[in-house]
Design a protein around this motif. Sequence first.
Motif, short mmCIF file in Angstrom:
data_model
loop_
_atom_site.label_atom_id
_atom_site.label_comp_id
_atom_site.label_asym_id
_atom_site.label_seq_id
_atom_site.Cartn_x
_atom_site.Cartn_y
_atom_site.Cartn_z
N ARG A 179 0.86 -1.19 0.00
CA ARG A 179 0.00 0.00 0.00
C ARG A 179 0.89 1.24 0.00
NH1 ARG A 179 0.31 -1.45 5.44
NH2 ARG A 179 0.44 0.30 6.88
N ARG A 180 0.29 2.39 -0.29
CA ARG A 180 1.05 3.64 -0.33
C ARG A 180 1.46 4.07 1.07
NH1 ARG A 180 -1.02 8.19 -4.23
NH2 ARG A 180 0.95 8.94 -3.52
N THR A 181 2.65 4.61 1.15
CA THR A 181 3.19 5.09 2.42
C THR A 181 3.00 6.60 2.49
OG1 THR A 181 4.88 3.39 2.32
CG2 THR A 181 5.27 5.22 3.83
N GLU A 182 2.48 7.06 3.58
CA GLU A 182 2.38 8.50 3.81
C GLU A 182 3.31 8.85 4.97
OE1 GLU A 182 0.97 10.86 2.00
OE2 GLU A 182 0.39 9.28 0.63
N THR A 183 4.05 9.90 4.82
CA THR A 183 5.00 10.32 5.83
C THR A 183 4.46 11.58 6.49
OG1 THR A 183 6.69 9.49 4.34
CG2 THR A 183 7.45 10.75 6.22
N ARG A 184 3.77 11.40 7.58
CA ARG A 184 3.14 12.54 8.26
C ARG A 184 4.16 13.53 8.77
NH1 ARG A 184 -1.11 8.92 11.54
NH2 ARG A 184 -2.38 8.34 9.75
N ALA A 185 5.29 13.04 9.27
CA ALA A 185 6.29 13.94 9.84
C ALA A 185 6.85 14.90 8.79
CB ALA A 185 7.43 13.14 10.44
N LEU A 186 6.73 14.56 7.51
CA LEU A 186 7.27 15.41 6.46
C LEU A 186 6.20 16.19 5.71
CD1 LEU A 186 9.90 12.89 5.15
CD2 LEU A 186 10.25 14.82 6.67
N ALA A 187 5.02 16.27 6.29
CA ALA A 187 3.92 16.99 5.64
C ALA A 187 4.27 18.46 5.44
CB ALA A 187 2.64 16.86 6.45
N TRP A 188 5.01 19.03 6.38
CA TRP A 188 5.39 20.44 6.24
C TRP A 188 6.28 20.65 5.02
CZ3 TRP A 188 10.46 21.90 6.30
CH2 TRP A 188 11.37 20.96 6.79
N LEU A 189 7.15 19.67 4.72
CA LEU A 189 8.01 19.78 3.55
C LEU A 189 7.19 19.73 2.27
CD1 LEU A 189 10.87 19.97 2.42
CD2 LEU A 189 10.98 17.50 2.49
N LYS A 190 6.20 18.88 2.26
CA LYS A 190 5.32 18.77 1.11
C LYS A 190 4.60 20.09 0.86
CE LYS A 190 2.95 14.93 -0.81
NZ LYS A 190 2.21 13.70 -0.57
N ARG A 191 4.28 20.79 1.93
CA ARG A 191 3.59 22.08 1.82
C ARG A 191 4.45 23.10 1.07
NH1 ARG A 191 2.27 23.93 7.43
NH2 ARG A 191 4.43 24.53 7.30
N PHE A 192 5.77 23.08 1.28
CA PHE A 192 6.67 24.00 0.59
C PHE A 192 6.88 23.59 -0.86
CE2 PHE A 192 7.93 24.90 4.97
CZ PHE A 192 7.83 26.28 4.95
N GLY A 193 6.73 22.32 -1.15
CA GLY A 193 6.89 21.83 -2.52
C GLY A 193 8.32 21.95 -3.00
N PRO A 194 8.50 22.07 -4.33
CA PRO A 194 9.84 22.13 -4.90
C PRO A 194 10.72 23.26 -4.35
CG PRO A 194 8.24 21.75 -6.62
CD PRO A 194 7.47 22.03 -5.36
N ARG A 195 10.10 24.34 -3.86
CA ARG A 195 10.88 25.46 -3.30
C ARG A 195 11.76 25.00 -2.15
NH1 ARG A 195 5.76 29.04 -2.74
NH2 ARG A 195 5.65 27.47 -1.14
N ALA A 196 11.37 23.94 -1.47
CA ALA A 196 12.18 23.42 -0.36
C ALA A 196 13.56 23.01 -0.85
CB ALA A 196 11.48 22.24 0.30
N CYS A 197 13.68 22.66 -2.13
CA CYS A 197 14.97 22.24 -2.69
C CYS A 197 15.98 23.39 -2.78
CB CYS A 197 14.78 21.57 -4.04
SG CYS A 197 13.98 19.96 -3.88
N LEU A 198 15.54 24.62 -2.57
CA LEU A 198 16.49 25.73 -2.45
C LEU A 198 17.47 25.47 -1.31
CD1 LEU A 198 14.42 29.02 -2.92
CD2 LEU A 198 16.48 28.37 -4.17
N MET A 199 17.02 24.74 -0.31
CA MET A 199 17.84 24.44 0.85
C MET A 199 18.77 23.25 0.65
SD MET A 199 17.33 26.67 2.97
CE MET A 199 16.41 28.13 2.67
N SER A 200 18.83 22.73 -0.57
CA SER A 200 19.67 21.56 -0.83
C SER A 200 21.16 21.88 -0.68
CB SER A 200 19.39 21.00 -2.22
OG SER A 200 19.79 21.92 -3.22
N TRP A 201 21.51 23.14 -0.58
CA TRP A 201 22.91 23.52 -0.40
C TRP A 201 23.38 23.36 1.04
CZ3 TRP A 201 24.20 27.19 3.13
CH2 TRP A 201 23.16 28.00 3.61
N LEU A 202 22.45 23.19 1.98
CA LEU A 202 22.82 23.11 3.39
C LEU A 202 23.67 21.87 3.69
CD1 LEU A 202 19.42 24.02 5.06
CD2 LEU A 202 21.52 25.36 5.14
#
Length: 155
Positions: free
Chosen positions: A83-106
């Motif tokens: 079945r599909r896995t949902e990651t509740r702890a990362l729901a906030w990241l999903k809210r930011f969407g691709p823009r969260a990848c701006l932080m990939s430099w950290l």
Amino acid sequence: MIDLANWLALPHNGLVTVFVVALVSATLLPLGSEPAVFALVQLNPQLFWPAVLVATLGNTAGGAITWWMGLGAHRAVDHLRGRRTETRALAWLKRFGPRACLMSWLPVLGDPLCAVAGWLRLPFWPCVLYMAVGKFARYLVMTAALVQLWPQALR
């Protein structure tokens, strides 16, 4: 057999070295690419912009590979669980969407962030674009700062 150390030697094949090191360092392997970029710029100051751009390209490609690794991991877990896995702890990241990848430099957080973006099935190309912007800014700022702090470090 090719001697890898000689093939990747900075003075001769510097941009290739920077690309490979930047790509590998953007996966989940613990490796920093900034020393390779800085060393190349110190050896060849005229390669400042090419080094920054090649490092950005390599690091972004590594981030894209990590995105695909995250997507593959999610698919494998879904398949194994049936079945599909949902990651509740990362729901906030999903809210930011691709823009969260701006932080990939950290440091430490950035590379797993790319994998999580793939896990969450965030749109690939927008993620790659945001990764590239963040990584370019990091290389530009860090390399320029290092050159200013140690202008004659390797001469």
